[in-house]
Scaffold this active site. Structure first.
Site, short mmCIF file in Angstrom:
data_model
loop_
_atom_site.label_atom_id
_atom_site.label_comp_id
_atom_site.label_asym_id
_atom_site.label_seq_id
_atom_site.Cartn_x
_atom_site.Cartn_y
_atom_site.Cartn_z
N LYS A 233 0.54 -10.98 9.04
CA LYS A 233 0.04 -11.75 8.00
C LYS A 233 1.10 -12.19 7.29
O LYS A 233 2.16 -11.62 7.13
CB LYS A 233 -0.84 -10.95 6.87
CG LYS A 233 -2.18 -10.56 7.30
CD LYS A 233 -2.98 -9.72 6.38
CE LYS A 233 -4.33 -9.33 6.67
NZ LYS A 233 -5.30 -10.42 6.83
N ARG A 309 -13.34 -6.12 12.90
CA ARG A 309 -14.47 -6.37 13.79
C ARG A 309 -14.59 -5.44 14.95
O ARG A 309 -15.49 -4.98 15.68
CB ARG A 309 -15.12 -7.78 13.83
CG ARG A 309 -14.17 -8.55 14.72
CD ARG A 309 -14.28 -10.13 14.68
NE ARG A 309 -13.59 -10.60 13.31
CZ ARG A 309 -13.91 -11.95 13.10
NH1 ARG A 309 -14.33 -12.85 13.66
NH2 ARG A 309 -13.27 -12.26 11.87
#
Ligand code: BES
Ligand code: MN
Ligand code: ZN
Length: 455
Positions: A233, A309
């Site tokens: 990120k 996820r």
């Protein structure tokens, strides 16, 4: 920090809550008008007695037509002088339980690293409110906030496990934890893959309480820090990622609330938390890797930053194997959910209309709003890359919260009903009852809806 009311036998000063346009209590005399009290939201007017002592106070609530903007205005009364207070009036449109909870939620402060716990005013539990229930709810919420606010250096997978153990001990729940290599032996490969590069070993925390009745399983994303992995990120996006265990923190807060409000009678509850740190090292999982999940579905990793996820998939597959009546996932899963609905209203997904309606209306009533979005089946094709069964990060990012939810739904098959909440877990700027920082989302909605959705 424990939420508390003023003891009911303590001498207390009267506090009047006043909507703008309301008549002022005659006891206040000319003083409010003389000092410019206009009942603006949060405006406080202290009332002196004949000797210059404090005899009570008024606090404005502002325009009743704007009451929807802030549910827990009463929390502004924490600005009153230290001492014990009681509500001298029941302002129109505010129910006693909301006043009680709003007051307690406003007591929260995070003082682990600086400052001291608030030693401010105390309020007697408003008449007609259930004090024990309000304290139980605030206690769970404070736990959630503390867990989120504690930075990753002190809230890694091991400390999150310890927090879960402490709670389990307090409420008499059973707990099992599978850590490190044992995740591979136990066929939880995605949890291991995401967490293996971090110094603190990845783990799956498994809590159970209750022996019979319908079964609820809550799965909370416990990414204690999310660097994004190798597809790192940028700094600005990484800054807040200590809160990426907000789903886990909310699940534990909810467990605390359920236990303390007596809501667990006659149901079985399981809480599963995959606890990992998504970090970078030579053994990181990579973009392009194709991983085989517990369920057997293969997943192409198109972005290591779509890690939530992955860890949830294995935990949910495990949960689904015993066929719970309702499975709920709570996760700070996508930036797309924030783009769609902002920080205050988390989207949720549920195929069962009655369950969804019960949760949405309970959430609005409880001051914990959530908003239903669709498991839009035509978008299932977006998460099917061709060379594997599933793609964890479809290119383009259209409908990012929906595609993440659809990905998770593949792993919920086996549960009778499934609801997924894509929460933010963070209050960007202070509101009454919600100081800036970590915040539970969806827990009070679920708690309030429980009798209608489990059983
Ligand atoms: N933890 C983030 C999602 C997130 C970001 C929640 C900011 C709240 C605030 C998650 O792991 C993530 O990075 N998701 C990616 C997914 C994408 C790569 C498909 C996202 O939303 O950008
Ligand atoms: Mn991520
Ligand atoms: Zn994440």
């Amino acid at each position: 920090m424990t939420p508390e009311f003023a003891p009911s036998d303590a001498p207390t000063l009267p506090l009047w809550l006043i909507w703008s346009g309301d008549d002022l209590p005659p006891e206040a005399g000319d003083w409010p008008a003389a000092t410019g009290f206009a009942a603006r939201a949060g405006q406080i007017c202290l009332l002196p007695d004949a000797d210059g002592g404090l005899r009570g106070a008024l606090m404005g609530l502002g325009d009743p037509a704007r009451a929807d903007r802030e549910r827990f205005q009463i929390a502004r009364a924490h600005a009153l002088p230290k001492g014990d207070w009681h509500l001298a009036s029941a302002p129109a449109g505010l129910d006693a339980d909301a006043l009680a909870l709003g007051w307690l939620l406003g007591q929260y402060g995070f003082t682990r690293y600086a400052g001291t716990p608030k030693d401010g005013p105390r309020l007697r539990c408003p008449e007609g409110a259930d004090a024990e229930r309000a304290i139980a709810i605030a206690t769970g919420e404070f736990l959630t906030r503390d867990l989120i606010n504690t930075p990753a250096c002190d809230m890694g997978p091991a400390q999150l496990e310890q927090a879960a153990r402490d709670l389990a001990t307090r409420i008499g729940a059973r707990i099992e934890v599978t850590t490190g290599q044992a995740l591979l032996d136990g066929n939880l490969p995605l949890i291991h893959a995401v967490g293996r590069a971090a110094e603190a070993a990845p783990r799956l925390i498994d809590i159970r309480i209750g022996d019979d009745g319908p079964m609820l399983t809550v799965v909370g994303k416990g990414v204690c820090f999310d660097t994004g992995g190798l597809n790192l990120k940028p700094g600005a996006s990484m800054g807040l990622m200590k809160k990426d265990m907000g789903g886990a923190a909310t699940a534990l807060g909810l467990l605390s609330m359920l236990a303390d409000t007596g809501a667990l009678r006659g149901i079985r509850l399981r809480v599963l938390i995959p606890a990992v740190e998504n970090n970078v090292a030579g053994n990181s999982f990579r973009p392009g890797d194709i991983l085989t999940s517990r369920k057997g579905l293969t997943v192409e990793v198109n972005n290591t930053d779509a890690e939530g996820r992955l860890v949830l998939a294995d935990a949910m597959a495990l949960a689904a194997e015993e066929g719970p009546d309702l499975m709920i996932s709570l996760a700070t899963l996508t930036g797309a959910a924030r783009v769609a609905l902002g920080p205050d209203v988390p989207p949720f997904y549920c195929d069962d209309d009655a369950t969804a309606q019960a949760i949405q209306s309970a959430g609005i009533k409880a001051g914990d709003p959530v908003w239903r979005m669709p498991f839009w089946a035509p978008y299932d094709s977006m998460i099917e890359p061709g060379i594997a069964d599933l793609d964890n990060a479809p290119s383009g990012g259209m409908a990012g919260s929906i595609t993440a939810a659809l990905f998770l739904r593949r792993f919920a098959q086996g549960a009778t009903r499934y609801a997924h909440f894509d929460i933010y877990g963070w209050q960007p700027s202070a509101m009454p009852g919600r100081p800036k920082g970590g915040v539970g989302q969806a827990s009070r909605a679920i708690l309030a809806a429980l009798p209608r959705i489990v059983g």
